[in-house]
Scaffold this active site. Structure first.
Site, PDB file in Angstrom:
ATOM      1  N   GLU A   1      -5.477   9.627   5.389  1.00  0.00           N
ATOM      2  CA  GLU A   1      -5.235   8.260   4.925  1.00  0.00           C
ATOM      3  C   GLU A   1      -5.805   7.203   5.868  1.00  0.00           C
ATOM      4  O   GLU A   1      -5.816   6.016   5.543  1.00  0.00           O
ATOM      5  CB  GLU A   1      -3.729   8.026   4.722  1.00  0.00           C
ATOM      6  CG  GLU A   1      -2.925   7.775   5.986  1.00  0.00           C
ATOM      7  CD  GLU A   1      -2.588   9.025   6.805  1.00  0.00           C
ATOM      8  OE1 GLU A   1      -1.785   8.904   7.753  1.00  0.00           O
ATOM      9  OE2 GLU A   1      -3.114  10.116   6.486  1.00  0.00           O
TER      10      GLU A   1
ATOM     11  N   ASP B   1      12.052   4.996   6.698  1.00  0.00           N
ATOM     12  CA  ASP B   1      12.257   3.743   5.955  1.00  0.00           C
ATOM     13  C   ASP B   1      13.459   3.848   5.035  1.00  0.00           C
ATOM     14  O   ASP B   1      14.217   2.884   4.846  1.00  0.00           O
ATOM     15  CB  ASP B   1      11.040   3.430   5.072  1.00  0.00           C
ATOM     16  CG  ASP B   1       9.775   3.148   5.836  1.00  0.00           C
ATOM     17  OD1 ASP B   1       9.164   2.102   5.585  1.00  0.00           O
ATOM     18  OD2 ASP B   1       9.379   3.970   6.682  1.00  0.00           O
TER      19      ASP B   1
ATOM     20  N   ARG C   1       0.816  -1.216   0.000  1.00  0.00           N
ATOM     21  CA  ARG C   1       0.000   0.000   0.000  1.00  0.00           C
ATOM     22  C   ARG C   1       0.850   1.267   0.000  1.00  0.00           C
ATOM     23  O   ARG C   1       0.329   2.371  -0.219  1.00  0.00           O
ATOM     24  CB  ARG C   1      -0.929  -0.003   1.229  1.00  0.00           C
ATOM     25  CG  ARG C   1      -0.246   0.327   2.534  1.00  0.00           C
ATOM     26  CD  ARG C   1      -1.109   0.016   3.743  1.00  0.00           C
ATOM     27  NE  ARG C   1      -2.167   0.966   3.979  1.00  0.00           N
ATOM     28  CZ  ARG C   1      -2.093   2.009   4.814  1.00  0.00           C
ATOM     29  NH1 ARG C   1      -0.961   2.270   5.443  1.00  0.00           N
ATOM     30  NH2 ARG C   1      -3.120   2.794   5.002  1.00  0.00           N
TER      31      ARG C   1
ATOM     32  N   GLN D   1       9.181  12.368  10.269  1.00  0.00           N
ATOM     33  CA  GLN D   1       9.448  11.040  10.816  1.00  0.00           C
ATOM     34  C   GLN D   1      10.835  11.094  11.445  1.00  0.00           C
ATOM     35  O   GLN D   1      11.529  12.115  11.358  1.00  0.00           O
ATOM     36  CB  GLN D   1       9.369   9.969   9.714  1.00  0.00           C
ATOM     37  CG  GLN D   1       7.983   9.388   9.524  1.00  0.00           C
ATOM     38  CD  GLN D   1       7.985   8.117   8.704  1.00  0.00           C
ATOM     39  OE1 GLN D   1       8.812   7.906   7.821  1.00  0.00           O
ATOM     40  NE2 GLN D   1       7.028   7.237   8.968  1.00  0.00           N
TER      41      GLN D   1
ATOM     42  N   ASP E   1       3.371   3.820  14.525  1.00  0.00           N
ATOM     43  CA  ASP E   1       1.930   4.013  14.511  1.00  0.00           C
ATOM     44  C   ASP E   1       1.230   2.663  14.329  1.00  0.00           C
ATOM     45  O   ASP E   1       1.154   2.188  13.209  1.00  0.00           O
ATOM     46  CB  ASP E   1       1.508   5.017  13.441  1.00  0.00           C
ATOM     47  CG  ASP E   1       2.254   4.859  12.109  1.00  0.00           C
ATOM     48  OD1 ASP E   1       3.330   4.230  12.061  1.00  0.00           O
ATOM     49  OD2 ASP E   1       1.743   5.385  11.110  1.00  0.00           O
TER      50      ASP E   1
ATOM     51  N   GLY F   1       6.899   7.164  13.639  1.00  0.00           N
ATOM     52  CA  GLY F   1       7.155   5.929  12.909  1.00  0.00           C
ATOM     53  C   GLY F   1       6.527   4.717  13.571  1.00  0.00           C
ATOM     54  O   GLY F   1       6.369   3.680  12.943  1.00  0.00           O
TER      55      GLY F   1
ATOM     56  N   GLU G   1       7.081  -6.366   5.891  1.00  0.00           N
ATOM     57  CA  GLU G   1       7.449  -5.185   6.685  1.00  0.00           C
ATOM     58  C   GLU G   1       7.689  -5.533   8.147  1.00  0.00           C
ATOM     59  O   GLU G   1       8.438  -4.842   8.838  1.00  0.00           O
ATOM     60  CB  GLU G   1       6.361  -4.115   6.589  1.00  0.00           C
ATOM     61  CG  GLU G   1       5.015  -4.568   7.133  1.00  0.00           C
ATOM     62  CD  GLU G   1       4.013  -3.437   7.292  1.00  0.00           C
ATOM     63  OE1 GLU G   1       4.417  -2.268   7.207  1.00  0.00           O
ATOM     64  OE2 GLU G   1       2.824  -3.735   7.514  1.00  0.00           O
TER      65      GLU G   1
END
Length: 577
Positions: A286, A174, A166, A221, A319, A317, A512
């Site tokens: 989002e 990242d 996504r 972030q 969440d 970061g 991930e």
């Protein structure tokens, strides 16, 4: 409260009690606030709210909004789902059409690091991970530059790597591990392009947003831009690029110093440290429906504060995690989130490291006054970290709770970030950290280091393990001069590589996050399904294969590093080599 009542409160800003409405996350009345966004997201036309706000408009937003106003008026501002679906299909493009696949020009078949990997199966797997760069490369179409108002995407001149799934755009923190992996793969040109995109964002906005979307603009972030520059320059010796962009690196640290600072009083002295803090209101576009529904369960006057805290959690970061709920009225509920009330160990260690790097950069460029200034800033932060976050009895650093004026002694891998960042003065602290891990029984986990020891259903909690957190501990311990502590770092790397390899062997994919509770498998929990790809997982795997390739093995099952077995593990490992 009904959905219609909630809609009125959201759109008109009523029912906020004494609390002022905070500004929306961006100005777009399509992607960040307004009736169109609210009706589409609350209708849940898509399983993931991110899908709608990533869809480009088929025409100018004025035309789209005019058409929606007519539709809404015809239905008394409550458009039925079928008509809403038809409207979106007519006025928006499918997600992803503003991007195109991109194969990096500097990708080569056989990077040298593969030769260092002794285990044949790991070497073959590493080659497949190297191949994934060709699948994760993206380039924005020129339409995004020519008609930016039609897109939530913010145009970037240079191609980049996306995490996958996504996540159709790049993300700030990242990308540090992605960049490290690119350098292992000898793709310094691609790494430079990604770094330049971040620097362009700083020149334009004064900071690095969470990602290149308008709805991410007001939050950042974890700040790793200076570290990315350091790794790129160390790999290429491209000091001209550093000289051209040193001011942008300074601007980013100014953002954190000015917008995210907080004063903490401990032991009669006041210290300045940093926190995650995003004073912008409304649901995250989002994740709109989830935020709106969560807010319906709290008093009306607390909703804007809740939404701001959710954005701060996203900025971290993490969440989301029990880490940001501890100390709240109901630590099991996301409605208790209080991210900005905590001074995080990792954020301050990252900034401490960045200040040290800036001092080195300026010294390299011959600007001694600025080198001295950043050296002094780092010294002040080191003193503050020691005074506020270090716990002598437990031998680790801990987040500080501003409201309750005490440390949060829960386990998180980030408790050891100062080791990874090199922001400590006593070499013995790495060995103290090892004892902390032993006392916390973290070394008993066979498949990776857990994110926390609380099982809440949030993705940044037990039983999930994440690549960047493994790195914080592994390379933090590896800084120790002690062979024993270095050996534990290797064993943790071995466990993580075998977890990644085992799941890849079953699923033909990298993920991930991983569930380490009962055998290695893809992780779960949180706001969306586990994603494949995956940028930072690939990056760390390549880093570890590059660093320990002559020692890592694919066949043996991971062994728990229980405290009483540490000596035996060390001897066995040495014998196996």
């Amino acid at each position: 409260m009904s959905t219609c009542q909630l809609c009125l409160l959201l759109l008109l800003g009523l029912g906020l009690g004494a609390q002022e409405a905070l500004p929306p996350p961006c100005d777009s009345p399509v992607y960040c606030h307004g009736e169109l966004l609210h009706q589409v997201q609350m209708a849940k036309l898509y399983p993931d709210d991110k899908q709608f706000v990533d869809m480009p408009m088929a025409s100018h937003p004025d035309q789209v909004l005019q058409a929606f106003r007519s539709l809404a008026s015809a239905h008394n501002h409550s458009v039925p789902r079928p008509q809403l679906q038809a409207f979106v299909q007519k006025h928006f493009w499918p997600v992803g059409l503003e991007m195109q696949p991109w194969v990096p020009e500097d990708w080569t078949d056989s990077p040298r690091f593969l030769e260092k990997i002794a285990d044949a199966r790991l070497r073959s797997w590493a080659g497949q991970l190297h191949q994934l760069w060709k699948k994760l490369g993206k380039k924005m179409k020129i339409d995004v530059l020519r008609e930016p108002e039609r897109f939530s995407l913010i145009y970037q001149r240079r191609p980049f790597m996306v995490p996958g799934g996504r996540f159709r755009e790049f993300y700030y923190w990242d990308s540090y591990w992605v960049l490290e992996g690119l350098l292992v793969s000898e793709m310094a040109g691609t790494a430079k392009g990604m770094l330049q995109n971040f620097l362009d964002l700083v020149w334009t906005y004064g900071h690095v947003p969470n990602g290149p979307r308008v709805y991410y603009l007001q939050r950042s972030q974890p700040p790793l831009l200076a570290l990315m520059m350091a790794r790129y320059v160390a790999h290429t010796n491209d000091t001209a690029f550093l000289r051209d962009n040193i001011r942008a690196l300074a601007m980013e640290l100014d953002f954190w110093a000015e917008k995210r600072n907080v004063s903490v009083s401990v032991g009669g002295r006041s210290y300045v440290l940093n926190r995650y803090h995003v004073p912008y209101g409304g649901p995250r576009p989002e994740s709109y429906s989830k935020d709106a529904e969560l807010a319906a369960a709290v008093p009306e006057g607390a909703r804007e504060a809740l939404w701001a805290e959710l954005k701060a959690g996203a900025e971290s970061g993490w969440d989301f995690s029990s880490r940001w709920l501890v100390g709240g009225p109901d630590p099991s509920s996301l409605s208790s989130i209080r991210t900005s009330k905590l001074v995080p160990v990792d954020l301050n260690a990252f900034l401490c490291q960045a200040e040290g790097l800036m001092s080195s950069f300026y010294a390299l460029l011959g600007n001694e006054p600025e080198a001295t200034r950043y050296r002094n800033l780092q010294a002040r932060r080191l003193a503050a970290i020691q005074a506020v976050l270090w716990d002598e009895e437990k031998g680790a650093w801990f987040d500080y709770d501003l409201e309750h004026e005490k440390k949060n002694h829960e386990f998180y891998p980030t408790n050891l970030t100062p080791l990874w960042a090199g922001c400590f003065s006593d070499p013995a602290l790495a060995d103290r950290a090892l004892k902390y891990l032993e006392d916390s029984e973290i070394l008993t986990y066979q498949h990776g280091i857990p994110t926390s020891l609380r099982k809440t259903g949030q993705q940044w909690d037990f039983p999930n393990a994440w690549a960047p957190l493994q790195d914080l501990v592994i390379r933090g311990l590896a800084r120790s001069p002690s062979p024993k502590t270095q050996e534990v770092a290797f064993q943790l790397a071995q466990n993580w590589i075998q977890t990644n390899f085992h799941v890849y062997s079953q699923k033909s994919a990298m993920f991930e996050k991983y569930d380490i509770s009962s055998g290695a498998q893809p992780g779960g929990g949180g706001e969306y399904e586990v994603q494949e790809g995956f940028g930072w997982t690939n990056g760390l795997a390549l880093m570890l294969l590059d660093r320990y390739g002559d020692q890592l093995r694919s066949a043996a099952p991971p062994a728990p590093l229980q405290p009483r077995c540490l000596a035996a593990a060390l001897v066995l490992s040495l014998l196996l080599r």
